[in-house]
Write a protein that holds these residues in place. Structure first.
Motif, PDB file in Angstrom:
ATOM      1  N   TYR A  69       0.861  -1.182   0.000  1.00  0.00           N
ATOM      2  CA  TYR A  69       0.000   0.000   0.000  1.00  0.00           C
ATOM      3  C   TYR A  69       0.897   1.233   0.000  1.00  0.00           C
ATOM      4  CZ  TYR A  69       1.125  -0.670   4.942  1.00  0.00           C
ATOM      5  OH  TYR A  69       1.794  -0.885   6.114  1.00  0.00           O
ATOM      6  N   GLU A  70       0.296   2.358  -0.277  1.00  0.00           N
ATOM      7  CA  GLU A  70       1.059   3.599  -0.333  1.00  0.00           C
ATOM      8  C   GLU A  70       1.644   3.912   1.045  1.00  0.00           C
ATOM      9  OE1 GLU A  70      -1.205   6.838  -1.771  1.00  0.00           O
ATOM     10  OE2 GLU A  70       0.436   8.288  -1.638  1.00  0.00           O
ATOM     11  N   GLY A  71       2.942   4.143   1.099  1.00  0.00           N
ATOM     12  CA  GLY A  71       3.593   4.481   2.360  1.00  0.00           C
ATOM     13  C   GLY A  71       4.211   3.304   3.080  1.00  0.00           C
ATOM     14  N   ASP A  73       6.833   0.675   4.292  1.00  0.00           N
ATOM     15  CA  ASP A  73       8.297   0.764   4.311  1.00  0.00           C
ATOM     16  C   ASP A  73       8.905  -0.580   4.683  1.00  0.00           C
ATOM     17  OD1 ASP A  73       8.110   0.459   7.065  1.00  0.00           O
ATOM     18  OD2 ASP A  73       8.147   2.612   7.430  1.00  0.00           O
ATOM     19  N   ALA A 148       3.018   0.388  -3.833  1.00  0.00           N
ATOM     20  CA  ALA A 148       4.147   0.859  -3.021  1.00  0.00           C
ATOM     21  C   ALA A 148       4.939   1.923  -3.782  1.00  0.00           C
ATOM     22  CB  ALA A 148       5.038  -0.321  -2.657  1.00  0.00           C
ATOM     23  N   ASP A 149       5.828   2.610  -3.072  1.00  0.00           N
ATOM     24  CA  ASP A 149       6.594   3.668  -3.734  1.00  0.00           C
ATOM     25  C   ASP A 149       7.957   3.158  -4.203  1.00  0.00           C
ATOM     26  OD1 ASP A 149       8.078   3.503  -1.426  1.00  0.00           O
ATOM     27  OD2 ASP A 149       7.075   5.195  -0.482  1.00  0.00           O
TER      28      ASP A 149
END
Length: 300
Positions: A69-71, A73, A148-149
């Motif tokens: 998901y976005e963010g 880590d 994800a980034d």
């Protein structure tokens, strides 16, 4: 059990209810044989996640899932320390020291021992990637990696290149057997070339009518042949129309067929299709458009 050919892989997957065509079975077999991650792209509901689940079931190994998901880590994928339990442990040590010596603090030489005890294995919270490295043979599903980034992609690339991670307080963890890694992407954005180069790649498209009918009969044997044919026929026509915001995937086809069977089976008519349309279509605009054309869709 590891299949020895693409045909054998297709066969063992079929026993779990997952029907892979020749191209998917071949690329899946190569990923297993070469111990390379398999990157699957395609529209939602085309069976990307289900393949990882079927592989784990067919090979009788655990499925470990990392939902991206976005963010997200590295610590959420790898490991973390149980901070509340570390605090409790520290307070217990302080209490014990006061009771045994009457002093407010222990000798200076004990400080390093206390610090080491705080980063003991028992306080380690293993996340999916670390679990996969430790527990392999296993199937590691990295689901929706496109959410994800860039930094997380770089982290994944490093892990998938070496199948090992370093925990400063405990040392390096290396997989004795590389886990089977399946990455899925709905292509909401383009993944980096470096990650793609590390993986074998396959695009999963919506199945044709006959294959989708076989999937429904395999995954939902309780659904009658007649009802399965009607549902699959309507879904195929919805997709071919090209005017829906989100055409139904295979997952929605299965849900719709099962829902209709749960309501008593029988033929799919306009009234029943309209009442259950929300199982297959998830946008108001799409539902309005389909409902207005149900007569034509059911007529074929």
């Amino acid at each position: 059990m590891t299949p020895q050919s693409s045909a054998e892989l297709a066969e063992v997957l079929a026993r779990t209810g997952y029907l892979a065509d020749e191209a998917l079975a071949t690329i899946g077999f190569l990923a297993l044989s070469l111990e390379r991650p398999l990157l699957l792209e395609g529209e939602p509901g085309t069976g990307k996640t289900a393949l990882a689940e079927a592989l784990a079931q067919a090979m009788s190994v655990p499925l470990i899932r990392l939902q991206c998901y976005e963010g997200i880590d590295a610590s959420q994928a790898l490991y973390d320390w149980d901070f509340p339990r570390q605090i409790l442990h520290l307070r217990a040590l302080e209490t014990t020291a006061r009771l045994t010596s009457g002093a407010d603090a222990g000798p200076a030489s004990d400080t390093s021992d206390v610090e080491r005890s705080l980063f003991d294995e028992r306080f380690l919270l293993a996340r999916p990637v670390l679990r996969a490295l430790r527990e392999s043979p296993a199937v590691l599903l990295v689901d929706e990696v496109d959410r994800a980034d860039d930094e997380f992609e770089a982290f994944l690339l490093e892990v998938l290149s070496t199948y090992q991670v370093s925990i400063p307080e405990l040392g390096t963890v290396t997989a004795s057997t590389p886990p089977v890694v399946v990455l899925t992407s709905n292509r909401t954005r383009e993944l980096h070339d470096a990650l793609k180069r590390r993986c074998l790649y396959h695009w999963i498209d919506h199945p044709g009518l006959q294959r989708e009918l076989e999937i429904v009969r395999s995954r939902a044997p309780e659904v009658s042949q007649r009802l399965a044919e009607q549902v699959v026929g309507v879904v195929q026509r919805l997709r071919s129309g090209g005017d829906l915001l989100k055409p139904p995937g295979v997952a929605e086809t299965l849900d719709w067929a099962r829902a209709l069977q749960r309501l008593g089976g029988g033929d799919l008519d306009v009234e029943r299709a309209a009442a259950t349309l929300g199982v297959a279509v998830k946008y108001r605009e799409d539902a309005d458009r389909v409902r207005a054309n149900l007569d034509r869709l059911l007529a074929g």
